[in-house]
Design a protein around this motif. Sequence first.
Motif, mmCIF file in Angstrom:
data_model
loop_
_atom_site.group_PDB
_atom_site.id
_atom_site.type_symbol
_atom_site.label_atom_id
_atom_site.label_comp_id
_atom_site.label_asym_id
_atom_site.label_seq_id
_atom_site.Cartn_x
_atom_site.Cartn_y
_atom_site.Cartn_z
ATOM 1 N N LEU A 171 0.830 -1.207 0.000
ATOM 2 C CA LEU A 171 0.000 0.000 0.000
ATOM 3 C C LEU A 171 0.864 1.257 0.000
ATOM 4 C CD1 LEU A 171 -2.810 -0.984 2.527
ATOM 5 C CD2 LEU A 171 -3.148 -0.402 0.119
ATOM 6 N N ILE A 172 1.903 1.251 0.830
ATOM 7 C CA ILE A 172 2.769 2.427 0.951
ATOM 8 C C ILE A 172 3.570 2.638 -0.327
ATOM 9 C CG2 ILE A 172 4.740 3.385 2.205
ATOM 10 C CD1 ILE A 172 3.633 1.853 4.692
ATOM 11 N N ALA A 182 -6.981 2.077 1.985
ATOM 12 C CA ALA A 182 -6.043 1.513 2.955
ATOM 13 C C ALA A 182 -6.696 1.277 4.311
ATOM 14 C CB ALA A 182 -4.840 2.442 3.119
ATOM 15 N N ASP A 183 -7.841 1.907 4.563
ATOM 16 C CA ASP A 183 -8.466 1.840 5.885
ATOM 17 C C ASP A 183 -8.726 0.409 6.336
ATOM 18 O OD1 ASP A 183 -8.404 4.556 5.725
ATOM 19 O OD2 ASP A 183 -10.572 4.836 5.518
ATOM 20 N N ILE A 203 2.905 0.015 21.145
ATOM 21 C CA ILE A 203 3.054 -0.734 19.901
ATOM 22 C C ILE A 203 4.293 -0.251 19.162
ATOM 23 C CG2 ILE A 203 2.067 -1.192 17.621
ATOM 24 C CD1 ILE A 203 -0.688 -1.039 18.865
ATOM 25 N N VAL A 204 5.158 -1.195 18.796
ATOM 26 C CA VAL A 204 6.358 -0.896 18.020
ATOM 27 C C VAL A 204 6.054 -1.099 16.542
ATOM 28 C CG1 VAL A 204 8.746 -1.548 17.551
ATOM 29 C CG2 VAL A 204 7.870 -1.623 19.894
ATOM 30 N N LEU A 205 6.299 -0.082 15.748
ATOM 31 C CA LEU A 205 6.192 -0.212 14.300
ATOM 32 C C LEU A 205 7.523 -0.740 13.784
ATOM 33 C CD1 LEU A 205 4.267 3.081 13.420
ATOM 34 C CD2 LEU A 205 3.344 0.777 13.810
ATOM 35 N N ALA A 206 7.603 -2.054 13.622
ATOM 36 C CA ALA A 206 8.865 -2.724 13.328
ATOM 37 C C ALA A 206 9.111 -2.852 11.834
ATOM 38 C CB ALA A 206 8.893 -4.091 13.996
ATOM 39 N N LEU A 213 2.061 5.370 7.801
ATOM 40 C CA LEU A 213 0.697 4.979 8.140
ATOM 41 C C LEU A 213 0.258 5.505 9.504
ATOM 42 C CD1 LEU A 213 0.596 1.271 6.901
ATOM 43 C CD2 LEU A 213 -0.842 3.132 6.071
ATOM 44 N N VAL A 214 1.116 6.216 10.189
ATOM 45 C CA VAL A 214 0.793 6.667 11.544
ATOM 46 C C VAL A 214 -0.524 7.438 11.620
ATOM 47 C CG1 VAL A 214 1.517 8.256 13.383
ATOM 48 C CG2 VAL A 214 3.124 6.565 12.474
#
Length: 289
Positions: A171-172, A182-183, A203-206, A213-214
């Motif tokens: 998506l990105i 994207a929702d 939550i870690v965005l790994a 997407l934040v």
Amino acid sequence: MQAVSLIMIQPFFIMKNKQSIGVFDSGYGGLTVFKSIIGKLPEYNYIYFGDNARAPYGDHSFETIYQYTLECVEWLFAQGCPLVILACNTASAKALRSIQQNVLPYKYPNHRVLGVIRPTAEIVGEYTQTKRIGVMGTRGTINSESYLMEINKFFPGVQIAQQSCPMWVPLIENNEHLSPGADYFVEKYVNELLSKDSNIDCIVLACTHYPLLVPKIREILPPEINLLGQSDIVADSLVLYLQNHPELESQIAKEGKTAFFTSGDQEDFNSSASIFFGEEIVAIRASPY
């Protein structure tokens, strides 16, 4: 948008004479980390290399990712980078330790390679009161269980739930991450993670793609849940690393110049990279293999 300052004339020879910090990613996501690094350490010379021709790395085997990553790291070494940052969670999870333990001591004893997982693991426990953490990443990163192992080293009392998000990177990279389409996938993966542990408060965005997407993730998350990206964490960690290793820091040229390279199509890279970097980029095509 103003173009980034580039080293464009005979880049290979210039870089060999002017040592730089290398930053590697399998594609574009590492540019979010790179942007933060430049913001905190603008005085140094840098080379960014994206292995776009072989991206994405996420679904490849450990052996393949290790081989790809090593080829790119050695290419950056050859361009005059005594220090390379793996700004890629998949490469950090599946290749970093083997490179550090099995290659550097014997072949490149004066070079260093750092990743993005350990700096995050070192501080993530400070962002949770419930001692319940969620990790969201690609299949490769999640299946490696690297975050489980690294976080437990520093915060053994923390419980960790993981969630792979296979649709987020496509998506990105197709610039659909902020579209209504994207929702569904943002809500799907966030809810799947929270259903595993309702007491998660961090939550870690790994994945280095995920900061884009934040805004959508924040729309879904309860406000009391901390959302931890890696860009500033890795940049701050590099600041401390250079302070603690003056013998390495002194080798890096301080001209504030940056060069971008890709193994893929230059026009595609230039077009997509600005989404992640926030500025226009002009890349040079190069192959490490």
